[in-house]
Design an enzyme around this catalytic site. Structure first.
Site, PDB file in Angstrom:
ATOM      1  N   CYS A  46       3.800  10.159   4.289  1.00 56.22           N
ATOM      2  CA  CYS A  46       3.429   9.169   3.285  1.00 56.22           C
ATOM      3  C   CYS A  46       4.703   8.410   2.982  1.00 56.22           C
ATOM      4  CB  CYS A  46       2.875   9.835   2.032  1.00 56.22           C
ATOM      5  SG  CYS A  46       2.687   8.681   0.647  1.00 56.22           S
ATOM      6  N   THR A  47       4.644   7.102   3.014  1.00 52.37           N
ATOM      7  CA  THR A  47       5.874   6.319   2.914  1.00 52.37           C
ATOM      8  C   THR A  47       6.512   6.361   1.535  1.00 52.37           C
ATOM      9  OG1 THR A  47       4.407   4.382   2.709  1.00 52.37           O
ATOM     10  CG2 THR A  47       5.450   4.755   4.844  1.00 52.37           C
ATOM     11  N   GLU A  48       5.809   6.931   0.537  1.00 51.24           N
ATOM     12  CA  GLU A  48       6.421   7.122  -0.780  1.00 51.24           C
ATOM     13  C   GLU A  48       7.122   8.477  -0.916  1.00 51.24           C
ATOM     14  OE1 GLU A  48       3.410   4.000  -1.198  1.00 51.24           O
ATOM     15  OE2 GLU A  48       3.191   6.076  -0.536  1.00 51.24           O
TER      16      GLU A  48
ATOM     17  N   MET B 274       0.837  -1.212   0.000  1.00 49.52           N
ATOM     18  CA  MET B 274       0.000   0.000   0.000  1.00 49.52           C
ATOM     19  C   MET B 274       0.875   1.267   0.000  1.00 49.52           C
ATOM     20  SD  MET B 274      -2.840  -1.363   2.748  1.00 49.52           S
ATOM     21  CE  MET B 274      -1.628  -1.866   3.966  1.00 49.52           C
TER      22      MET B 274
ATOM     23  N   THR C 160       2.490   1.767   5.835  1.00 54.93           N
ATOM     24  CA  THR C 160       1.891   2.939   5.190  1.00 54.93           C
ATOM     25  C   THR C 160       1.371   3.854   6.282  1.00 54.93           C
ATOM     26  OG1 THR C 160       0.021   3.697   3.855  1.00 54.93           O
ATOM     27  CG2 THR C 160      -0.226   1.587   4.936  1.00 54.93           C
ATOM     28  N   ASN C 161       1.404   5.158   6.043  1.00 54.84           N
ATOM     29  CA  ASN C 161       0.875   6.099   7.025  1.00 54.84           C
ATOM     30  C   ASN C 161      -0.644   6.127   7.035  1.00 54.84           C
ATOM     31  OD1 ASN C 161       3.137   8.092   8.259  1.00 54.84           O
ATOM     32  ND2 ASN C 161       3.753   7.473   6.199  1.00 54.84           N
ATOM     33  N   THR C 162      -1.252   6.225   5.850  1.00 52.01           N
ATOM     34  CA  THR C 162      -2.698   6.446   5.761  1.00 52.01           C
ATOM     35  C   THR C 162      -3.500   5.371   6.483  1.00 52.01           C
ATOM     36  OG1 THR C 162      -2.499   7.619   3.653  1.00 52.01           O
ATOM     37  CG2 THR C 162      -4.651   6.656   4.174  1.00 52.01           C
TER      38      THR C 162
ATOM     39  N   GLN D 274     -10.665   3.408  -0.238  1.00 57.79           N
ATOM     40  CA  GLN D 274     -10.332   4.681   0.405  1.00 57.79           C
ATOM     41  C   GLN D 274     -11.140   5.814  -0.229  1.00 57.79           C
ATOM     42  OE1 GLN D 274      -6.089   4.966  -0.220  1.00 57.79           O
ATOM     43  NE2 GLN D 274      -5.585   3.978   1.717  1.00 57.79           N
TER      44      GLN D 274
END
Length: 228
Positions: free
Chosen positions: A197-199, A10, A83-85, A52
């Site tokens: 956000c991990t990206e 994710m 993932t943060n979200t 989401q």
């Protein structure tokens, strides 16, 4: 060494980074041929993203609970959501397992406190920036002031994440847009920026204020716990 159960996919871009960073940190500490004991449950992110967008958070909560329970049964000693979200439902996940969940926002907050920073900008998906699960934890539990980009800026960050970074696209024009948003937050008092956000660390490497790479600090906490 304990075993980490990682809920990933994710997106796959951030899960790759989790796998790399955790193993590099383990090897650096233990040397030789050591690597992490890890179980990974990885999703088709297209299905997650559609839910989401439709605000089907109850369904997504059940999805994550099922994953965490599966990883626990498979032998995980800790759970981490890569993932943060999706930490939006972290409390519900923790309530339905008997092993600890290592929370990304808590890892970020501890790092921010170590650095004696009292005010941060928060960049991430629109959900992370606007819903209370992340910013309220920083403020209410750790006393960290949080600055959120304005609505137009939120849309820019969100689009870059979902339309580019989650599929491995890194555009220089997008990097400059993000840096402009970070500088705007700096002018409003932010002393550091939380890349929530991990990206985002894949595109933002340097800025005029300190960068809090949540992927890295989360991995650091994971490694600390599994080596205790």
């Amino acid at each position: 060494m304990k075993t980490i159960g990682l809920i990933g996919g994710m997106s796959y871009e951030s899960t790759i980074e989790y796998y790399r960073i955790i193993n590099e940190m383990i090897n650096k500490q233990l040397s030789g041929l050591h690597s992490a004991k890890m179980l990974i449950e990885s999703y088709d992110f297209d299905e997650i993203e559609k839910n989401q967008a439709a605000e089907n958070w109850e369904l997504l909560t059940e999805v994550l609970i099922n994953s965490a329970q599966k990883l626990q049964k498979a032998g995980a000693d800790y759970i981490a959501i890569a993932t943060n979200t999706m930490h939006l439902m972290a409390d519900e996940v923790q309530d339905n397992i008997s092993i600890p969940l290592i929370h990304i926002a808590e890892a970020a907050a501890n790092y921010i406190k170590e650095k004696n920073i009292d005010t941060v900008a928060l960049l991430g998906t629109r959900y992370t920036m606007t819903k209370p699960f992340y910013k309220d934890k920083l403020k209410n539990e750790f006393g960290i002031n949080v600055i959120i980009p304005d609505e137009t800026q939120q849309g820019i960050v969100n689009d870059i994440i979902y339309n580019e970074l989650c599929v491995g696209i890194v555009n220089e024009s997008s990097r400059l847009k993000l840096l402009d948003i970070i500088n705007s937050c700096k002018e409003n008092g932010a002393k550091a920026v939380v890349l929530g956000c991990t990206e985002l660390p894949n595109i933002i490497k340097n800025a005029e204020i300190e960068i809090i790479n949540t992927t890295e600090v989360h991995c650091r906490e994971i490694v600390k716990r599994i080596l205790e």
